[in-house]
Design an enzyme around this catalytic site. Structure first.
Site, PDB file in Angstrom:
ATOM      1  N   TYR A   1      -1.984  -1.497  10.679  1.00 57.19           N
ATOM      2  CA  TYR A   1      -1.946  -1.602   9.202  1.00 57.19           C
ATOM      3  C   TYR A   1      -0.877  -1.090   8.327  1.00 57.19           C
ATOM      4  CZ  TYR A   1      -3.860  -0.999   4.525  1.00 57.19           C
ATOM      5  OH  TYR A   1      -4.097  -1.313   3.076  1.00 57.19           O
TER       6      TYR A   1
ATOM      7  N   SER B   1       0.726  -1.250  -0.035  1.00 54.89           N
ATOM      8  CA  SER B   1       0.055  -0.214  -0.013  1.00 54.89           C
ATOM      9  C   SER B   1       1.039   1.182   0.028  1.00 54.89           C
ATOM     10  CB  SER B   1      -0.893  -0.072   1.287  1.00 54.89           C
ATOM     11  OG  SER B   1      -1.347   1.157   1.230  1.00 54.89           O
TER      12      SER B   1
END
Length: 276
Positions: free
Chosen positions: A173, A156
């Site tokens: 995350y 990401s």
């Protein structure tokens, strides 16, 4: 074994996690369209810390249909990337059908951005440990074949920049997505003697169920209004990417056109990270 299809990935087999929907489905369909047969894996169950609905068995069945519609062959299996034995069984089912493995796409991921400490543990287990399991169980077959191959870890923009909120789920995350870069770089060195290439892909926001749900959208809105940790958006004039945009980059990395590309963290982010 499924018949080889015409295309740059003809005769190859791709193992894809998180394949029930979103980016995973896009990767499966794109690689199948390029000639690969597909082993499609997904949990197809809910994880308690994740506030939005995860993929279902029906979603995975639809992915399998879309892959088959390209003319490719597919083995679809429910398995948990956190559970090495479960994931190994799913891979073995595919190897039993196709007899080989050439491409690995470690895509399975969750975003429990407001889930506190439980979210931290689950996101590390799925997004980082799950990717490790995915790669690690695939390596022996790929080395034994002696034909090289391509491994792509789906990270990401949060794996390249300090994006997120103070919630432990969000911190987890970003930590997991950064961790994928280290995993990729080490495996790229370890597997280079076997002509197995390892790269990571780093999208900014992608229009998938992980982003396009009321919980994640609310978190994004609060983050942008508060700390401004998301910055001013993408550099190019597009608010959100499509899963097919990421799948195109993944298919290229999996192909011989990228045969000398390894150890690369590739942003597919409309200039988001560069703008920060």
């Amino acid at each position: 074994m499924g018949r080889p299809l015409e295309g740059p990935l003809s005769g190859r087999v791709a193992f894809i996690t998180g394949a029930a929907r979103g980016q995973g489905r896009a990767h499966a369909v794109r690689l199948a369209g390029a000639g690969a047969n597909v082993i499609a894996v997904d949990l197809c169950e809910q994880i308690d810390s994740v506030p939005y609905p995860l993929g279902t068995a029906d979603d995975l069945a639809l992915t399998a249909k879309l892959v088959a519609d390209t003319g490719a062959h597919v083995v679809a299996e429910q398995a948990d990337v956190r559970d090495r034995a479960s994931l190994t069984n799913a891979l073995q089912a595919g190897l039993g059908e196709f007899g080989r493995l050439d491409i690995v796409i470690a895509n399975a991921g969750i975003a429990p951005m407001q889930a506190g400490v439980d979210g931290w543990h689950d996101v590390i287990d799925v997004n980082l440990t799950g990717a490790f399991h995915t790669v690690d169980i695939a390596i022996p077959t790929m080395i034994e074949q002696g034909a090289g191959g391509s491994i792509v870890l789906i990270s990401s923009s949060a794996g390249l920049a300090g994006i997120g909120s103070a919630d432990a789920g969000s911190i987890g995350y970003t930590a997991a997505k950064h961790g994928l870069v280290g995993l990729m770089r080490l495996y790229a060195n370890l597997l280079a003697p076997h002509s197995i290439r390892v790269n990571s892909v780093h999208p900014s926001g992608v229009d998938t169920p992980m982003i396009n749900n009321e919980f994640t959208l609310q978190w994004l809105a609060e983050l942008a209004a508060g700390t401004g940790a998301l910055g001013a958006g993408n550099a190019l004039p597009v608010q959100i990417l499509q899963a097919d945009d990421i799948a195109d980059a993944v298919a290229w990395l999996a192909s011989d056109e990228a045969r000398y590309i390894t150890g690369v963290a590739l942003p597919v982010d409309a200039g988001y990270v560069n703008k920060r």
